[in-house]
Design a protein around this motif. Sequence first.
Motif, PDB file in Angstrom:
ATOM      1  N   ASP A  78       0.856  -1.477  -0.161  1.00  0.00           N
ATOM      2  CA  ASP A  78       0.031   0.264  -0.164  1.00  0.00           C
ATOM      3  C   ASP A  78       1.508   1.345  -0.160  1.00  0.00           C
ATOM      4  OD1 ASP A  78      -2.287   2.013   0.169  1.00  0.00           O
ATOM      5  OD2 ASP A  78      -3.046   0.437   2.212  1.00  0.00           O
ATOM      6  N   GLN A  79       0.148   2.326  -0.108  1.00  0.00           N
ATOM      7  CA  GLN A  79       1.042   3.578  -0.351  1.00  0.00           C
ATOM      8  C   GLN A  79       1.626   3.972   0.850  1.00  0.00           C
ATOM      9  OE1 GLN A  79       1.595   5.652  -2.935  1.00  0.00           O
ATOM     10  NE2 GLN A  79       0.474   3.720  -4.187  1.00  0.00           N
ATOM     11  N   THR A  80       1.489   3.849   2.296  1.00  0.00           N
ATOM     12  CA  THR A  80       1.543   4.184   3.253  1.00  0.00           C
ATOM     13  C   THR A  80       1.917   3.119   4.542  1.00  0.00           C
ATOM     14  OG1 THR A  80      -0.346   3.096   4.617  1.00  0.00           O
ATOM     15  CG2 THR A  80      -0.866   5.382   3.712  1.00  0.00           C
ATOM     16  N   GLN A  81       3.705   3.882   4.962  1.00  0.00           N
ATOM     17  CA  GLN A  81       4.563   2.930   5.271  1.00  0.00           C
ATOM     18  C   GLN A  81       4.039   1.918   6.301  1.00  0.00           C
ATOM     19  OE1 GLN A  81       8.282   4.340   6.972  1.00  0.00           O
ATOM     20  NE2 GLN A  81       9.251   3.009   7.030  1.00  0.00           N
ATOM     21  N   ALA A  82       2.759   2.909   7.694  1.00  0.00           N
ATOM     22  CA  ALA A  82       2.189   1.414   8.135  1.00  0.00           C
ATOM     23  C   ALA A  82       1.585  -0.104   7.586  1.00  0.00           C
ATOM     24  CB  ALA A  82       0.838   2.099   9.036  1.00  0.00           C
ATOM     25  N   THR A  83       1.515  -0.319   6.301  1.00  0.00           N
ATOM     26  CA  THR A  83       0.503  -0.701   5.535  1.00  0.00           C
ATOM     27  C   THR A  83       1.259  -1.471   4.515  1.00  0.00           C
ATOM     28  OG1 THR A  83      -0.010   0.063   4.047  1.00  0.00           O
ATOM     29  CG2 THR A  83      -1.886  -0.207   6.360  1.00  0.00           C
ATOM     30  N   TRP A  84       3.090  -1.339   4.722  1.00  0.00           N
ATOM     31  CA  TRP A  84       4.052  -1.900   3.788  1.00  0.00           C
ATOM     32  C   TRP A  84       3.957  -3.814   4.350  1.00  0.00           C
ATOM     33  CZ3 TRP A  84       8.733   0.775   3.200  1.00  0.00           C
ATOM     34  CH2 TRP A  84       8.902   1.590   3.053  1.00  0.00           C
ATOM     35  N   ASN A  85       4.147  -4.029   3.445  1.00  0.00           N
ATOM     36  CA  ASN A  85       4.556  -5.666   3.490  1.00  0.00           C
ATOM     37  C   ASN A  85       5.748  -6.363   4.048  1.00  0.00           C
ATOM     38  OD1 ASN A  85       1.712  -7.059   3.183  1.00  0.00           O
ATOM     39  ND2 ASN A  85       2.063  -6.952   0.617  1.00  0.00           N
ATOM     40  N   THR A  86       6.828  -6.613   4.950  1.00  0.00           N
ATOM     41  CA  THR A  86       7.960  -6.583   5.204  1.00  0.00           C
ATOM     42  C   THR A  86       8.008  -8.362   5.553  1.00  0.00           C
ATOM     43  OG1 THR A  86       7.700  -4.627   6.072  1.00  0.00           O
ATOM     44  CG2 THR A  86       9.703  -5.506   6.644  1.00  0.00           C
ATOM     45  N   ALA A  87       9.119  -8.689   4.696  1.00  0.00           N
ATOM     46  CA  ALA A  87       9.240  -9.768   4.822  1.00  0.00           C
ATOM     47  C   ALA A  87      11.291  -9.953   5.236  1.00  0.00           C
ATOM     48  CB  ALA A  87       9.748 -10.934   3.281  1.00  0.00           C
ATOM     49  N   SER A  88      11.230 -10.056   6.182  1.00  0.00           N
ATOM     50  CA  SER A  88      12.158  -9.886   7.031  1.00  0.00           C
ATOM     51  C   SER A  88      12.878 -10.872   7.984  1.00  0.00           C
ATOM     52  CB  SER A  88      12.477  -8.672   8.306  1.00  0.00           C
ATOM     53  OG  SER A  88      10.687  -9.592   9.528  1.00  0.00           O
ATOM     54  N   GLY A  89      12.765 -11.829   8.050  1.00  0.00           N
ATOM     55  CA  GLY A  89      13.041 -13.140   8.471  1.00  0.00           C
ATOM     56  C   GLY A  89      14.317 -13.835   7.060  1.00  0.00           C
ATOM     57  N   TRP A  90      15.319 -14.803   7.362  1.00  0.00           N
ATOM     58  CA  TRP A  90      15.929 -15.004   6.709  1.00  0.00           C
ATOM     59  C   TRP A  90      14.971 -16.765   5.741  1.00  0.00           C
ATOM     60  CZ3 TRP A  90      17.426 -20.112   4.725  1.00  0.00           C
ATOM     61  CH2 TRP A  90      18.278 -20.699   3.999  1.00  0.00           C
ATOM     62  N   GLY A  91      14.944 -16.457   4.639  1.00  0.00           N
ATOM     63  CA  GLY A  91      13.616 -17.247   3.418  1.00  0.00           C
ATOM     64  C   GLY A  91      12.147 -17.302   3.926  1.00  0.00           C
ATOM     65  N   SER A  92      12.132 -16.286   4.340  1.00  0.00           N
ATOM     66  CA  SER A  92      10.735 -15.390   5.032  1.00  0.00           C
ATOM     67  C   SER A  92       9.974 -15.113   3.464  1.00  0.00           C
ATOM     68  CB  SER A  92      10.655 -13.932   5.809  1.00  0.00           C
ATOM     69  OG  SER A  92      11.144 -13.546   5.067  1.00  0.00           O
ATOM     70  N   ALA A  93       8.409 -15.332   3.287  1.00  0.00           N
ATOM     71  CA  ALA A  93       7.377 -15.272   2.055  1.00  0.00           C
ATOM     72  C   ALA A  93       6.054 -14.966   2.198  1.00  0.00           C
ATOM     73  CB  ALA A  93       7.351 -16.663   1.152  1.00  0.00           C
ATOM     74  N   ILE A  94       6.282 -13.727   1.252  1.00  0.00           N
ATOM     75  CA  ILE A  94       4.635 -12.695   1.420  1.00  0.00           C
ATOM     76  C   ILE A  94       4.110 -12.983  -0.204  1.00  0.00           C
ATOM     77  CG2 ILE A  94       2.739 -10.846   1.833  1.00  0.00           C
ATOM     78  CD1 ILE A  94       5.311 -10.229   4.128  1.00  0.00           C
ATOM     79  N   VAL A  95       3.144 -14.140  -0.336  1.00  0.00           N
ATOM     80  CA  VAL A  95       2.143 -14.337  -1.907  1.00  0.00           C
ATOM     81  C   VAL A  95       1.774 -12.658  -2.501  1.00  0.00           C
ATOM     82  CG1 VAL A  95       0.841 -15.565  -3.058  1.00  0.00           C
ATOM     83  CG2 VAL A  95       2.229 -16.140  -1.765  1.00  0.00           C
ATOM     84  N   GLY A  96       1.137 -11.947  -1.360  1.00  0.00           N
ATOM     85  CA  GLY A  96       0.419 -11.046  -1.483  1.00  0.00           C
ATOM     86  C   GLY A  96      -0.113 -10.515  -0.543  1.00  0.00           C
ATOM     87  N   GLY A  97      -1.017  -9.724   0.082  1.00  0.00           N
ATOM     88  CA  GLY A  97      -1.827  -8.842   0.725  1.00  0.00           C
ATOM     89  C   GLY A  97      -0.978  -8.006   0.824  1.00  0.00           C
ATOM     90  N   THR A  98      -1.752  -6.724   2.232  1.00  0.00           N
ATOM     91  CA  THR A  98      -1.593  -5.236   2.690  1.00  0.00           C
ATOM     92  C   THR A  98      -1.463  -5.834   4.461  1.00  0.00           C
ATOM     93  OG1 THR A  98      -3.113  -4.546   0.796  1.00  0.00           O
ATOM     94  CG2 THR A  98      -2.243  -2.866   3.012  1.00  0.00           C
ATOM     95  N   ALA A  99       0.267  -5.016   5.290  1.00  0.00           N
ATOM     96  CA  ALA A  99       0.316  -5.286   5.800  1.00  0.00           C
ATOM     97  C   ALA A  99       0.414  -6.476   6.777  1.00  0.00           C
ATOM     98  CB  ALA A  99      -1.001  -4.544   7.342  1.00  0.00           C
ATOM     99  N   ASN A 100       1.456  -7.699   6.147  1.00  0.00           N
ATOM    100  CA  ASN A 100       1.977  -8.728   6.083  1.00  0.00           C
ATOM    101  C   ASN A 100       3.217  -8.488   7.077  1.00  0.00           C
ATOM    102  OD1 ASN A 100      -0.231  -9.979   5.866  1.00  0.00           O
ATOM    103  ND2 ASN A 100       0.136  -9.274   3.461  1.00  0.00           N
ATOM    104  N   THR A 101       3.783  -9.424   7.693  1.00  0.00           N
ATOM    105  CA  THR A 101       4.999  -9.150   7.860  1.00  0.00           C
ATOM    106  C   THR A 101       5.349 -10.332   8.813  1.00  0.00           C
ATOM    107  OG1 THR A 101       5.356  -6.941   9.555  1.00  0.00           O
ATOM    108  CG2 THR A 101       6.912  -8.737   9.858  1.00  0.00           C
TER     109      THR A 101
END
Length: 103
Positions: A78-101
């Motif tokens: 999303d446009q706002t940093q509060a709703t970014w998707n963030t994959a911070s772990g080693w080997g982590s994955a996010i397929v899609g969506g909003t505000a996922n970590t």
Amino acid sequence: GVLSGTTNKAGWDDLGELVRVLNSSSVVAGGAANQAKALKSFIGGGHGNMTEGSWSAVVGGVQNKASGGLSFIGGGGDQTQATWNTASGWGSAIVGGTANTAS
């Protein structure tokens, strides 16, 4: 390298200085304002996406951040940093969506 789009960066830090002088092997295929900062990272397109983890990838979307090594984000965000998707772990994955970590 950067293949297309506008204001995209591959292998550069926030100050615009070359991070890896020889070859970071990072690729930004298109979109706008994307930054592939990590060694051997990939951004397919979208806007404002960032890779900071080595061998990380963001396929597309808006304002996604793959900061873990071998991390992956398929899209979303999303446009706002509060709703970014963030994959911070080693080997982590996010397929899609909003505000996922994935850590």
